[in-house]
Enzyme design. Structure first.
Site, PDB file in Angstrom:
ATOM      1  N   HIS A 117       0.807  -1.212   0.000  1.00 15.38           N
ATOM      2  CA  HIS A 117       0.000   0.000   0.000  1.00 15.38           C
ATOM      3  C   HIS A 117       0.843   1.266   0.000  1.00 15.38           C
ATOM      4  CE1 HIS A 117      -3.256  -2.792   1.107  1.00 15.38           C
ATOM      5  NE2 HIS A 117      -4.043  -1.884   0.577  1.00 15.38           N
ATOM      6  N   GLY A 118       2.105   1.195   0.343  1.00 14.71           N
ATOM      7  CA  GLY A 118       2.930   2.396   0.306  1.00 14.71           C
ATOM      8  C   GLY A 118       4.290   2.168   0.930  1.00 14.71           C
TER       9      GLY A 118
END
Length: 485
Positions: free
Chosen positions: A331-332
């Site tokens: 996700h990041g």
């Protein structure tokens, strides 16, 4: 270019559909979709297309070699590792190298100057699609695609290239070769697209704007963000968490709705990506309903190959930890996403090994409230990437910063948006869908009203398009939440 931009809605997509419908054969229709998909992707930067082309070409060649008759186990294994090395290696370079160098620079002073590597938009999505294709060919679940251009179409198809869902090659392999969109497909696809657009323009965007008002804009520098968060009242912070919780579901599910709708209009049947996850009664159930294409990917290509739950509790714990560490990192590239993955790992472990015998005995309302509290706080970890600002926000929720419980500005803002927020909450539940189904069932029993109801069903996507356009024209707030993917 994003689906909710006016240029996409009134120029790019209509022109694509006109050219597609005029194409004389499936081969030409695939060429139309491929050309528009590459143009769509190149809109963010032509150089990014070269990365997409290079990864797809490498995987196409290696899978052709892997799937050729007479290949030994070692040869097939070498092709698999080579393809995965290219795909995941490039993903790590573009997405995680800057984060890794920033970490070593902070702790060890090396390197002194950290290069800022631009992240190709959508690289996480199309990398996972390529990985699923390569692994499925290796497992002999699918036959290697003989045409490079068809494989490129699968990888780059603009419906789902930059915001999902993650479409597996095995699910659409036959439709790439041959598909037919009936009139019903086109009508239902257009309706699904219109619903998704309305969710994005009329619900998700206003929820995001309110989240910025109650919390603070994510674009602020860390010091300024921490200062603003420290001065917010507890009610303002809680309402900000609620609004962001609504925004991220409505926004993400809206993009999936639009992707599924556009695919349906040309004969692709993408699988559902969300199943009203906020109505779940446990964290385990939530992750069976949220971003289902990602959850199933990690289950089938990470958790189960590691051994799943077949090798004892110790190995199962390791497998869960690895899976959720990777889920957070996907996700990041930041520590807060690793923390977010660990946060959900903790609750999943507690539910699996501690609460498993008791969870079903707890009243459903209590279980649902527990789930919503866990998810809402989890989204706060997701939204605030600066850890010091995150700590201040968490303290502020309990008035730990010396901040007041409430304030006049927050109260007035809540009163003026209460009805809107109530409708946004309803949009996160199957209530409106179930109501429409009941009306359909009732109309079927009353032939006199069937024609009027059919006309209403045909007109409501047009009405949603008009209202969504008005919302987009009148509001400059139209964020793209998936730039980090």
């Amino acid at each position: 270019m994003v689906f909710s931009s006016l240029f996409f809605l009134f120029a790019f997509f209509p022109l694509c559909m006109i050219c597609y419908r005029l194409a004389p054969s499936m081969r030409w229709r695939n060429r139309v979709l491929l050309a528009f998909s590459l143009l769509f992707y190149a809109w963010a930067g032509p150089a990014y297309v070269l990365i997409l082309l290079g990864m797809t070409l490498a995987d196409w060649l290696l899978c052709r070699v892997m799937d050729a008759p007479g290949r030994s186990y070692l040869q097939r294994r070498a092709c698999l590792l080579g393809a995965l090395g290219i795909d995941l290696g490039l993903l790590c370079i573009f997405k995680y190298l800057t984060f890794l160098l920033n970490t070593t620079s902070h702790w060890f002073g090396f390197p002194a100057q950290v290069p800022q590597i631009a992240l190709p938009i959508g690289i996480s999505f199309y990398t996972f699609q390529l990985v699923s294709y390569v692994v499925d060919v290796y497992r002999r679940d699918v036959v290697a695609q003989r045409s490079f251009w068809r494989l490129l179409l699968y990888v780059s198809l603009f419906h789902q290239c930059i915001a999902g869902p993650i479409v597996r090659y095995s699910h659409v392999a036959d439709e790439i070769e041959w598909r037919y969109a009936t009139r019903q497909d086109r009508v239902e696809g257009a309706s699904r697209f219109a619903v998704g657009l309305a969710k994005k323009a009329m619900l998700a965007n206003p929820c995001g704007s309110l989240a910025d008002s109650f919390l603070c804009p994510t674009a602020l520098a860390s010091g300024e963000m921490a200062s603003q968060l420290a001065s917010r009242s507890a009610l303002s912070l809680w309402l900000g968490v609620v609004c962001y919780t609504l925004q991220i579901y409505l926004d993400f599910s809206a993009y999936s709705d639009m992707a599924i709708g556009m695919g349906r209009m040309v004969g692709f049947h993408y699988r559902e990506n969300f199943d009203y996850p906020y109505t779940a009664a446990s964290v385990t159930e939530f992750w069976r309903r949220w971003h289902m294409s990602l959850s199933s990917f990690f289950r089938d290509y990470v958790y189960i190959p590691l051994g799943g739950n077949r090798c004892g509790k110790a190995v199962q714990l390791r497998n869960l930890a690895v899976t959720w560490l990777l889920t957070g990192l996907w996700h990041g590239a930041n520590w807060n996403f690793i923390l977010w993955g660990g946060y959900y790992l903790l609750f999943l472990l507690v539910e699996k090994f501690v609460l498993a015998r008791f969870l079903d005995k707890i009243p459903s309302l209590v279980r649902h409230a527990y789930l919503l509290a866990v998810v809402a706080l989890g989204w706060l970890l997701f939204r605030i990437t600066d850890l010091s600002s995150l700590r201040i926000a968490l303290q502020g929720l309990l008035c730990g910063n010396g901040n007041p419980v409430t304030d006049l500005e927050t109260t007035l803002l809540l009163r003026s948006n209460f009805v809107f927020l109530l409708f946004a909450v309803l949009a996160c539940t199957p209530m409106l869908r179930n109501l429409c189904r009941r009306v359909n069932a009732s109309i079927d029993a009353m032939p006199l009203f069937q024609r009027s109801w059919t006309c209403a069903q045909a007109l409501y996507p047009v009405l949603l398009l008009v209202l969504s356009t008005a919302a987009l024209v009148g509001d400059q707030y139209n964020p793209f939440l998936y730039y980090r993917f």
